[in-house]
Design an enzyme around this catalytic site. Structure first.
Site, PDB file in Angstrom:
ATOM      1  N   LYS A  22       1.134  -1.114   0.564  1.00 55.82           N
ATOM      2  CA  LYS A  22      -0.207   0.031  -0.109  1.00 55.82           C
ATOM      3  C   LYS A  22       0.662   1.137  -0.022  1.00 55.82           C
ATOM      4  O   LYS A  22       0.796   2.293  -1.081  1.00 55.82           O
ATOM      5  CB  LYS A  22      -0.977  -0.157   1.181  1.00 55.82           C
ATOM      6  CG  LYS A  22      -1.851   1.937   1.596  1.00 55.82           C
ATOM      7  CD  LYS A  22      -2.505   1.605   2.828  1.00 55.82           C
ATOM      8  CE  LYS A  22      -1.921   1.557   4.289  1.00 55.82           C
ATOM      9  NZ  LYS A  22      -1.141   2.930   4.657  1.00 55.82           N
ATOM     10  N   ASN A  23       1.913   1.333   0.508  1.00 54.81           N
ATOM     11  CA  ASN A  23       2.473   2.366   1.175  1.00 54.81           C
ATOM     12  C   ASN A  23       3.320   2.972   0.006  1.00 54.81           C
ATOM     13  O   ASN A  23       4.665   4.022   0.046  1.00 54.81           O
ATOM     14  CB  ASN A  23       3.322   2.231   2.575  1.00 54.81           C
ATOM     15  CG  ASN A  23       2.549   2.572   3.959  1.00 54.81           C
ATOM     16  OD1 ASN A  23       1.051   3.033   3.769  1.00 54.81           O
ATOM     17  ND2 ASN A  23       2.720   2.749   4.930  1.00 54.81           N
ATOM     18  N   CYS A 115      -5.120  12.696  13.160  1.00 55.43           N
ATOM     19  CA  CYS A 115      -4.954  11.972  12.894  1.00 55.43           C
ATOM     20  C   CYS A 115      -5.290  11.025  14.303  1.00 55.43           C
ATOM     21  O   CYS A 115      -4.212  11.221  15.413  1.00 55.43           O
ATOM     22  CB  CYS A 115      -3.646  11.544  12.031  1.00 55.43           C
ATOM     23  SG  CYS A 115      -3.417   9.764  11.795  1.00 55.43           S
ATOM     24  N   ARG A 120       0.199  14.618  12.738  1.00 54.44           N
ATOM     25  CA  ARG A 120       0.760  14.308  12.004  1.00 54.44           C
ATOM     26  C   ARG A 120       1.287  15.498  11.126  1.00 54.44           C
ATOM     27  O   ARG A 120       0.433  15.446   9.874  1.00 54.44           O
ATOM     28  CB  ARG A 120       0.457  12.792  11.328  1.00 54.44           C
ATOM     29  CG  ARG A 120       0.768  11.740  11.971  1.00 54.44           C
ATOM     30  CD  ARG A 120      -0.434  10.288  11.079  1.00 54.44           C
ATOM     31  NE  ARG A 120       0.836  10.048   9.817  1.00 54.44           N
ATOM     32  CZ  ARG A 120       0.208   9.352   9.289  1.00 54.44           C
ATOM     33  NH1 ARG A 120      -1.176   8.311   9.605  1.00 54.44           N
ATOM     34  NH2 ARG A 120       1.370   8.834   8.299  1.00 54.44           N
ATOM     35  N   ASP A 306       4.803   0.247  12.024  1.00 54.12           N
ATOM     36  CA  ASP A 306       3.073  -0.202  11.812  1.00 54.12           C
ATOM     37  C   ASP A 306       3.241  -1.621  12.288  1.00 54.12           C
ATOM     38  O   ASP A 306       1.920  -2.478  11.725  1.00 54.12           O
ATOM     39  CB  ASP A 306       2.908  -0.544  10.171  1.00 54.12           C
ATOM     40  CG  ASP A 306       3.209   1.395   9.643  1.00 54.12           C
ATOM     41  OD1 ASP A 306       2.864   1.864  10.257  1.00 54.12           O
ATOM     42  OD2 ASP A 306       3.659   1.770   8.482  1.00 54.12           O
ATOM     43  N   ARG A 398      -8.593  -0.586   4.637  1.00 57.51           N
ATOM     44  CA  ARG A 398      -8.486   0.939   4.064  1.00 57.51           C
ATOM     45  C   ARG A 398      -6.230  -0.036   3.681  1.00 57.51           C
ATOM     46  O   ARG A 398      -6.040   0.990   2.781  1.00 57.51           O
ATOM     47  CB  ARG A 398      -8.110   1.726   4.802  1.00 57.51           C
ATOM     48  CG  ARG A 398      -8.837   2.809   5.481  1.00 57.51           C
ATOM     49  CD  ARG A 398      -8.623   3.657   6.563  1.00 57.51           C
ATOM     50  NE  ARG A 398      -7.672   4.860   5.739  1.00 57.51           N
ATOM     51  CZ  ARG A 398      -7.577   5.964   5.815  1.00 57.51           C
ATOM     52  NH1 ARG A 398      -7.607   6.052   6.889  1.00 57.51           N
ATOM     53  NH2 ARG A 398      -6.590   6.475   5.088  1.00 57.51           N
TER      54      ARG A 398
HETATM   55  N1  EPU Z   1       6.858  14.155  10.246  1.00 53.89           N
HETATM   56  C1  EPU Z   1       6.742  15.674  10.895  1.00 53.89           C
HETATM   57  N2  EPU Z   1       6.971  16.105  10.558  1.00 53.89           N
HETATM   58  C2  EPU Z   1       6.220  16.213   8.832  1.00 53.89           C
HETATM   59  C3  EPU Z   1       5.899  15.016   8.951  1.00 53.89           C
HETATM   60  C4  EPU Z   1       6.514  14.129   9.579  1.00 53.89           C
HETATM   61  O1  EPU Z   1       7.290  16.409  12.370  1.00 53.89           O
HETATM   62  O2  EPU Z   1       6.581  17.113   7.695  1.00 53.89           O
HETATM   63  C5  EPU Z   1       7.223  13.611  12.010  1.00 53.89           C
HETATM   64  C6  EPU Z   1       5.479  12.863  12.185  1.00 53.89           C
HETATM   65  O3  EPU Z   1       4.569  13.356  12.865  1.00 53.89           O
HETATM   66  C7  EPU Z   1       6.232  11.334  12.658  1.00 53.89           C
HETATM   67  C8  EPU Z   1       7.565  10.922  11.688  1.00 53.89           C
HETATM   68  O4  EPU Z   1       8.065  12.315  11.815  1.00 53.89           O
HETATM   69  O5  EPU Z   1       6.560  11.013  13.658  1.00 53.89           O
HETATM   70  C9  EPU Z   1       7.142  10.098  10.735  1.00 53.89           C
HETATM   71  O6  EPU Z   1       5.950  10.262   9.881  1.00 53.89           O
HETATM   72  P1  EPU Z   1       6.660  10.233   8.627  1.00 53.89           P
HETATM   73  O7  EPU Z   1       6.366  10.837   7.540  1.00 53.89           O
HETATM   74  O8  EPU Z   1       7.548   9.523   8.199  1.00 53.89           O
HETATM   75  O9  EPU Z   1       5.281   9.506   8.425  1.00 53.89           O
HETATM   76  P2  EPU Z   1       4.337   9.400   6.794  1.00 53.89           P
HETATM   77  O10 EPU Z   1       5.608   9.272   5.869  1.00 53.89           O
HETATM   78  O11 EPU Z   1       2.837  10.154   7.021  1.00 53.89           O
HETATM   79  C10 EPU Z   1       4.420   6.968   6.134  1.00 53.89           C
HETATM   80  C11 EPU Z   1       3.415   5.698   6.336  1.00 53.89           C
HETATM   81  C12 EPU Z   1       3.140   4.829   7.661  1.00 53.89           C
HETATM   82  C13 EPU Z   1       4.122   4.563   8.742  1.00 53.89           C
HETATM   83  C14 EPU Z   1       5.022   6.452   8.627  1.00 53.89           C
HETATM   84  C15 EPU Z   1       6.245   5.819   9.292  1.00 53.89           C
HETATM   85  C16 EPU Z   1       2.167   6.093   4.352  1.00 53.89           C
HETATM   86  C17 EPU Z   1       1.411   6.281   3.554  1.00 53.89           C
HETATM   87  N3  EPU Z   1       2.424   5.954   4.990  1.00 53.89           N
HETATM   88  O12 EPU Z   1       3.956   7.979   7.108  1.00 53.89           O
HETATM   89  O13 EPU Z   1       1.993   4.531   7.573  1.00 53.89           O
HETATM   90  O14 EPU Z   1       4.027   4.787   9.732  1.00 53.89           O
HETATM   91  O15 EPU Z   1       5.613   6.406   7.406  1.00 53.89           O
HETATM   92  O16 EPU Z   1       6.826   4.660   9.048  1.00 53.89           O
HETATM   93  O17 EPU Z   1       3.468   5.596   3.779  1.00 53.89           O
HETATM   94  C18 EPU Z   1       0.160   2.973   8.149  1.00 53.89           C
HETATM   95  O18 EPU Z   1       0.546   2.411   6.599  1.00 53.89           O
HETATM   96  O19 EPU Z   1      -0.384   2.536   8.538  1.00 53.89           O
HETATM   97  C19 EPU Z   1       0.963   4.231   8.428  1.00 53.89           C
HETATM   98  C20 EPU Z   1       0.386   4.920   9.291  1.00 53.89           C
END
Ligand code: EPU
Length: 423
Positions: A22-23, A115, A120, A306, A398
């Site tokens: 998915k991701n 969220c 996030r 995850d 999802r």
């Molecule tokens: N963060 C910030 N600022 C930002 C972006 C992120 O502070 O601008 C923080 C977040 O709050 C968190 C950390 O950095 O504490 C990591 O977040 P990240 O941005 O890596 O998460 P994401 O890219 O939004 C993806 C996956 C998530 C997974 C995370 C971490 C997708 C669609 N989602 O989210 O997947 O938990 O990386 O590995 O790729 C899931 O599949 O259940 C899921 C939540």
């Protein structure tokens, strides 16, 4: 709203084939916005999050076709605005920002709301776009991004909780069409980032270092279509391995990339399970010597956040004291209260859960709060005595393609019930 009814105590055994990630698929679908040419993506899982992304692409003007795991997208003419009604359904919608900015130098996308797994923010994505020369304005709940031209720059994406996965994808997708060289420092090293980079390279982008913390991108003038097969979903694979650990004798996950699961495999080995890894499969065998473990979640190649909830369910059934410290999303513990309803003995102190294994979980009515918490409840229910009724299972759809059907093939007994018309 669908419910899942899990009859606990059945033994799982056999082989399960893992779906596409998915991701990985979500940002790859967004990358189709970067070209007018046809893009073909194979091994796309049938999930509601994928459906939302395809709807967004259609709303942006793309021609989208889908047939048994293959999605074709042609973004000949696109607009640059994605409205709240659809964006609010999925946080990952933010990954259209990078390609829209890269191709059209403009993007208007609603700011994602709260969220359940924690705060996030997307500040790192937005700061990265500004580093590339864009102006960012948040007004009326929407993010407006504009650039007269994009200029390569050094972008640091390391935040308080480590690198950002979708942020790294977003900046890569904007930078591939920028003038000059972009260096992403503190880039996420997740396999999904590498998969996206492979797609961009197939499209003609010049990218080096994906999969490390420093990615170098040399901007090009235009990109072409591509054909790509999405990598297997390491989180689905990990969830099934934990299902094998919690309720199985011998269970094999096939069509996987074992290297993507190393942190989980070493945790399961520490917990006393036998694991046999082959080129594209992993077999877990349960024995009677299960041990508690101490783990911390970290960005890849560390233990994935995850899989934290699912591991928590498993550790609830292993005698002794285990701990889990969550470093990525410190508030991602919504599953604990529901697991406690099933008899789990867990204490939460800050971002550390202390789990004291119990002899037997018991079935109970519980509520899913998010995708991975839902998976944890299903796993706990497999091991529980009696029947567990899980409500709000739309969360599971999802991110897991037919998890109930796949588990039933392995010997579980899970039913879905349709909405109760009395409310
Ligand atoms: N963060 C910030 N600022 C930002 C972006 C992120 O502070 O601008 C923080 C977040 O709050 C968190 C950390 O950095 O504490 C990591 O977040 P990240 O941005 O890596 O998460 P994401 O890219 O939004 C993806 C996956 C998530 C997974 C995370 C971490 C997708 C669609 N989602 O989210 O997947 O938990 O990386 O590995 O790729 C899931 O599949 O259940 C899921 C939540």
């Amino acid at each position: 709203m669908d419910k899942m009814i899990v009859h606990g105590g059945r033994t799982l055994q056999g082989e399960v084939s893992i779906s596409g990630s998915k991701n990985s698929a979500l940002p790859i679908l967004a990358a189709t916005l970067l070209t007018r040419e046809r893009c073909i993506i194979e091994h796309v899982p049938d999930l509601s999050d994928i459906h939302y992304m395809l709807t967004i692409l259609s709303m942006l003007g793309c021609e989208v076709e889908r047939a048994s795991g293959v999605v074709q997208v042609k973004a000949s003419h696109i607009n640059t605005e994605a409205p709240y009604e659809i964006v609010r359904k999925m946080r990952a919608s933010v990954c259209i920002l990078g390609p829209l900015l890269g191709r059209e130098h403009a993007a208007t996308v609603s700011l994602p709301g709260g969220c359940v797994i924690g705060d996030r923010p997307i500040d790192l994505h937005l700061r990265g776009f500004e580093d590339l020369g864009a102006t960012v304005q948040v007004k009326g709940g929407d993010i407006h991004i504009l650039a007269s031209h994009l200029q390569g720059a050094t972008v640091n994406l390391r935040g308080k909780y480590g690198p950002t996965v979708l942020g790294t994808g977003n900046i890569m997708m904007a930078a591939v069409l920028a003038d000059g060289m972009t260096i992403i420092d503190g880039a996420a090293e997740e396999p999904e980032v590498t998969d996206l980079a492979e797609v961009l390279i197939k499209m003609g982008a010049k990218i080096h270092g994906a999969g490390t913390s420093r990615i170098v991108i040399e901007g090009v003038k235009e990109l072409s279509g591509f054909t790509h097969t999405v990598i297997p979903d390491r989180i689905e694979a990990g969830t099934f391995l934990i299902a094998g650990a919690i309720a199985g004798t011998t269970l094999t996950v096939s069509q996987v990339i074992p290297h993507h699961l190393e942190a989980l495999l070493s945790t399961l080995a520490d917990a006393g399970f036998d694991l046999v890894t082959q080129k594209d499969s992993i077999t877990i065998t349960s024995n009677h010597l299960k041990k508690p473990v101490q783990i911390e979640t970290h960005p890849f190649p560390g233990f994935a956040t995850d899989l934290q909830a699912q591991l928590c369910a498993m550790l609830s059934t292993i005698q002794g004291v285990s701990t889990i410290r969550e470093h990525i999303f410190p508030q991602r513990f919504m599953h604990l209260a529901e697991l406690k309803r099933m008899g789990a003995n867990i204490e939460l102190d800050g971002a550390t859960a202390t789990i004291i294994g119990v002899n037997q979980l018991s079935g109970a009515p519980v509520m899913a709060s998010d995708l991975r918490a839902s998976a944890a409840l299903i796993l706990a229910a497999l091991a529980a005595d009696g029947v567990t009724e899980i409500s709000r299972v739309y969360h599971i759809d999802r991110g897991y393609e037919g998890i109930d059907k796949k588990l039933n093939k392995l010997g579980a007994y899970i039913q879905r019930s349709s909405p109760d018309i009395s409310y």
